[in-house]
Design a protein around this motif. Structure first.
Motif, PDB file in Angstrom:
ATOM      1  N   ARG A   5       3.379  10.705   2.203  1.00  0.00           N
ATOM      2  CA  ARG A   5       3.587  11.033   0.246  1.00  0.00           C
ATOM      3  C   ARG A   5       2.618  11.282  -0.549  1.00  0.00           C
ATOM      4  O   ARG A   5       1.915  11.016  -0.094  1.00  0.00           O
ATOM      5  CB  ARG A   5       4.884   9.788  -0.144  1.00  0.00           C
ATOM      6  CG  ARG A   5       5.182   9.050   1.645  1.00  0.00           C
ATOM      7  CD  ARG A   5       6.324   8.435   1.219  1.00  0.00           C
ATOM      8  NE  ARG A   5       6.212   7.643   2.848  1.00  0.00           N
ATOM      9  CZ  ARG A   5       6.877   5.958   2.604  1.00  0.00           C
ATOM     10  NH1 ARG A   5       6.603   4.917   1.570  1.00  0.00           N
ATOM     11  NH2 ARG A   5       7.316   5.650   3.581  1.00  0.00           N
ATOM     12  N   PHE A   7       1.704   9.952  -3.752  1.00  0.00           N
ATOM     13  CA  PHE A   7       1.401   8.813  -4.419  1.00  0.00           C
ATOM     14  C   PHE A   7       0.448   9.010  -6.235  1.00  0.00           C
ATOM     15  O   PHE A   7       0.117   9.938  -6.140  1.00  0.00           O
ATOM     16  CB  PHE A   7       0.755   7.926  -4.040  1.00  0.00           C
ATOM     17  CG  PHE A   7       1.664   6.686  -2.895  1.00  0.00           C
ATOM     18  CD1 PHE A   7       2.186   5.873  -3.355  1.00  0.00           C
ATOM     19  CD2 PHE A   7       1.506   7.223  -1.779  1.00  0.00           C
ATOM     20  CE1 PHE A   7       3.270   5.301  -2.612  1.00  0.00           C
ATOM     21  CE2 PHE A   7       1.960   7.128  -0.763  1.00  0.00           C
ATOM     22  CZ  PHE A   7       3.421   6.461  -1.280  1.00  0.00           C
ATOM     23  N   GLY A  82       5.798   8.004  -4.547  1.00  0.00           N
ATOM     24  CA  GLY A  82       5.585   6.623  -4.730  1.00  0.00           C
ATOM     25  C   GLY A  82       4.640   6.666  -5.942  1.00  0.00           C
ATOM     26  O   GLY A  82       3.847   7.617  -6.416  1.00  0.00           O
ATOM     27  N   LYS A 129       9.911   6.931  -4.157  1.00  0.00           N
ATOM     28  CA  LYS A 129      10.498   6.031  -2.870  1.00  0.00           C
ATOM     29  C   LYS A 129       9.933   4.352  -3.082  1.00  0.00           C
ATOM     30  O   LYS A 129      10.974   3.045  -2.116  1.00  0.00           O
ATOM     31  CB  LYS A 129      10.744   6.335  -2.175  1.00  0.00           C
ATOM     32  CG  LYS A 129      11.086   8.015  -1.789  1.00  0.00           C
ATOM     33  CD  LYS A 129      13.052   8.109  -2.012  1.00  0.00           C
ATOM     34  CE  LYS A 129      13.619   9.618  -1.830  1.00  0.00           C
ATOM     35  NZ  LYS A 129      14.494   9.364  -2.778  1.00  0.00           N
ATOM     36  N   THR A 130       8.944   4.443  -3.518  1.00  0.00           N
ATOM     37  CA  THR A 130       7.886   3.506  -3.650  1.00  0.00           C
ATOM     38  C   THR A 130       7.391   3.267  -5.097  1.00  0.00           C
ATOM     39  O   THR A 130       7.292   3.815  -5.513  1.00  0.00           O
ATOM     40  CB  THR A 130       7.142   3.635  -2.417  1.00  0.00           C
ATOM     41  OG1 THR A 130       6.802   4.087  -1.159  1.00  0.00           O
ATOM     42  CG2 THR A 130       6.124   2.246  -2.060  1.00  0.00           C
ATOM     43  N   TRP A 132       4.751  -0.070  -6.195  1.00  0.00           N
ATOM     44  CA  TRP A 132       4.567  -1.230  -6.479  1.00  0.00           C
ATOM     45  C   TRP A 132       3.138  -1.198  -7.484  1.00  0.00           C
ATOM     46  O   TRP A 132       3.307  -0.859  -7.830  1.00  0.00           O
ATOM     47  CB  TRP A 132       2.951  -0.743  -5.203  1.00  0.00           C
ATOM     48  CG  TRP A 132       3.846  -1.301  -3.726  1.00  0.00           C
ATOM     49  CD1 TRP A 132       4.851  -0.608  -3.377  1.00  0.00           C
ATOM     50  CD2 TRP A 132       3.141  -1.364  -2.533  1.00  0.00           C
ATOM     51  NE1 TRP A 132       5.359  -1.279  -2.112  1.00  0.00           N
ATOM     52  CE2 TRP A 132       4.164  -1.786  -1.741  1.00  0.00           C
ATOM     53  CE3 TRP A 132       1.857  -1.930  -2.155  1.00  0.00           C
ATOM     54  CZ2 TRP A 132       3.570  -1.711   0.006  1.00  0.00           C
ATOM     55  CZ3 TRP A 132       1.875  -2.510  -0.935  1.00  0.00           C
ATOM     56  CH2 TRP A 132       2.125  -2.307  -0.196  1.00  0.00           C
ATOM     57  N   LEU A 168      14.034   1.832  -3.940  1.00  0.00           N
ATOM     58  CA  LEU A 168      13.169   2.112  -3.154  1.00  0.00           C
ATOM     59  C   LEU A 168      12.633   0.479  -2.907  1.00  0.00           C
ATOM     60  O   LEU A 168      12.813  -0.665  -3.095  1.00  0.00           O
ATOM     61  CB  LEU A 168      12.140   2.300  -5.048  1.00  0.00           C
ATOM     62  CG  LEU A 168      12.419   1.070  -6.222  1.00  0.00           C
ATOM     63  CD1 LEU A 168      11.633   0.122  -5.597  1.00  0.00           C
ATOM     64  CD2 LEU A 168      11.953   2.171  -7.341  1.00  0.00           C
ATOM     65  N   ASN A 169      11.125   0.878  -2.425  1.00  0.00           N
ATOM     66  CA  ASN A 169      10.681   0.049  -2.119  1.00  0.00           C
ATOM     67  C   ASN A 169       9.490  -0.864  -3.146  1.00  0.00           C
ATOM     68  O   ASN A 169       8.498  -0.114  -3.354  1.00  0.00           O
ATOM     69  CB  ASN A 169       9.684   0.181  -0.682  1.00  0.00           C
ATOM     70  CG  ASN A 169       8.507  -0.292  -0.020  1.00  0.00           C
ATOM     71  OD1 ASN A 169       8.860  -1.376  -0.707  1.00  0.00           O
ATOM     72  ND2 ASN A 169       7.504  -0.001   0.435  1.00  0.00           N
ATOM     73  N   ARG A 171       7.535  -3.646  -4.018  1.00  0.00           N
ATOM     74  CA  ARG A 171       5.803  -4.729  -4.036  1.00  0.00           C
ATOM     75  C   ARG A 171       5.559  -5.189  -4.969  1.00  0.00           C
ATOM     76  O   ARG A 171       4.833  -3.898  -5.797  1.00  0.00           O
ATOM     77  CB  ARG A 171       5.777  -4.386  -2.844  1.00  0.00           C
ATOM     78  CG  ARG A 171       5.069  -5.743  -1.786  1.00  0.00           C
ATOM     79  CD  ARG A 171       4.221  -6.057  -0.737  1.00  0.00           C
ATOM     80  NE  ARG A 171       3.175  -7.074  -0.045  1.00  0.00           N
ATOM     81  CZ  ARG A 171       3.059  -7.004   1.125  1.00  0.00           C
ATOM     82  NH1 ARG A 171       2.605  -5.798   1.634  1.00  0.00           N
ATOM     83  NH2 ARG A 171       2.328  -8.161   1.017  1.00  0.00           N
ATOM     84  N   ILE A 200       2.008   1.587   4.233  1.00  0.00           N
ATOM     85  CA  ILE A 200       2.930   2.038   3.597  1.00  0.00           C
ATOM     86  C   ILE A 200       3.099   3.580   5.091  1.00  0.00           C
ATOM     87  O   ILE A 200       2.026   3.786   5.130  1.00  0.00           O
ATOM     88  CB  ILE A 200       2.432   2.371   2.632  1.00  0.00           C
ATOM     89  CG1 ILE A 200       3.068   1.528   1.893  1.00  0.00           C
ATOM     90  CG2 ILE A 200       2.957   3.867   2.251  1.00  0.00           C
ATOM     91  CD1 ILE A 200       2.186   2.024   0.810  1.00  0.00           C
TER      92      ILE A 200
END
Length: 200
Positions: A5, A7, A82, A129-130, A132, A168-169, A171, A200
């Protein structure tokens, strides 16, 4: 290793030698070592202006919304799968420059669209999708969670994540009691960040 991916890491700290900068560097190295591509957006080093301009505010409900003042960063955000935010918590909140990033970049037509029936906003940040957050705070864990109600996590998860994207993920990894952290504890947190991102 999972699928590759792209980021966008957004760093928000005025000091180049900060712990946040070390965390951002570790995050970048770890993601790249696992086959992902990374774009590091250092808000201070790139001289990002966090102020929403009068024209941007006046045209907030225009369709299309005028993104010309932030077009380059919006392009970088839209290219990402991400988003990793790296920042300290000051006064149980975001640094002003990061709040300005939210105000100016997570704009209509980018992060959401206005429901013409009024009231709701419709998520549009579907490429992400992510999400953090890698953060630190000078306060101990119990004060952030029990006394303050963990406001930064609430704003990110319930606000930005839920209102701008779907499924989405999310954290958040936080180093608490930062002001009294020993070098060994700082390094242990870097290891924790690397280990988490490796999954990930």
């Amino acid at each position: 290793m999972s699928d590759r991916r792209h980021f966008l890491i957004v760093l928000a700290h005025p000091l180049e030698t900060s712990f946040a900068a070390s965390v951002a560097a570790a995050a970048r190295e770890t993601l790249e070592a696992n086959g992902h591509s990374v774009d590091l957006l250092d808000l201070y080093r790139e001289d990002f202006d966090p102020r929403l301009s009068p024209a941007e505010r006046a045209g907030y409900f225009d369709s299309p919304y005028d993104l010309s003042g932030v077009a380059e960063i919006v392009t970088r955000l839209r290219a990402a799968d991400g988003l990793v935010l790296v920042f300290p918590q000051w006064w149980f909140n975001f640094p002003a420059i990061l709040k300005g990033f939210f105000d100016r970049i997570l704009a209509p037509g980018v992060a959401f669209t206005h429901d013409q029936a009024g009231g709701r906003i419709i998520p549009e940040l579907t490429n992400i999708k992510t999400l953090w957050a890698l953060t630190s705070t000078g306060s101990p864990w119990w004060l952030v969670h029990f006394y303050m109600g963990n406001p930064v996590r609430r704003l990110l998860k319930r606000g930005i994540a839920n209102f701008c994207s779907k499924s989405l993920n999310f954290r958040m990894l936080t180093l608490h009691d930062m002001d009294r952290a020993t070098p060994a504890r700082l390094e242990a947190h870097i290891v924790r960040v690397r280990r988490a991102l490796s999954a990930i």
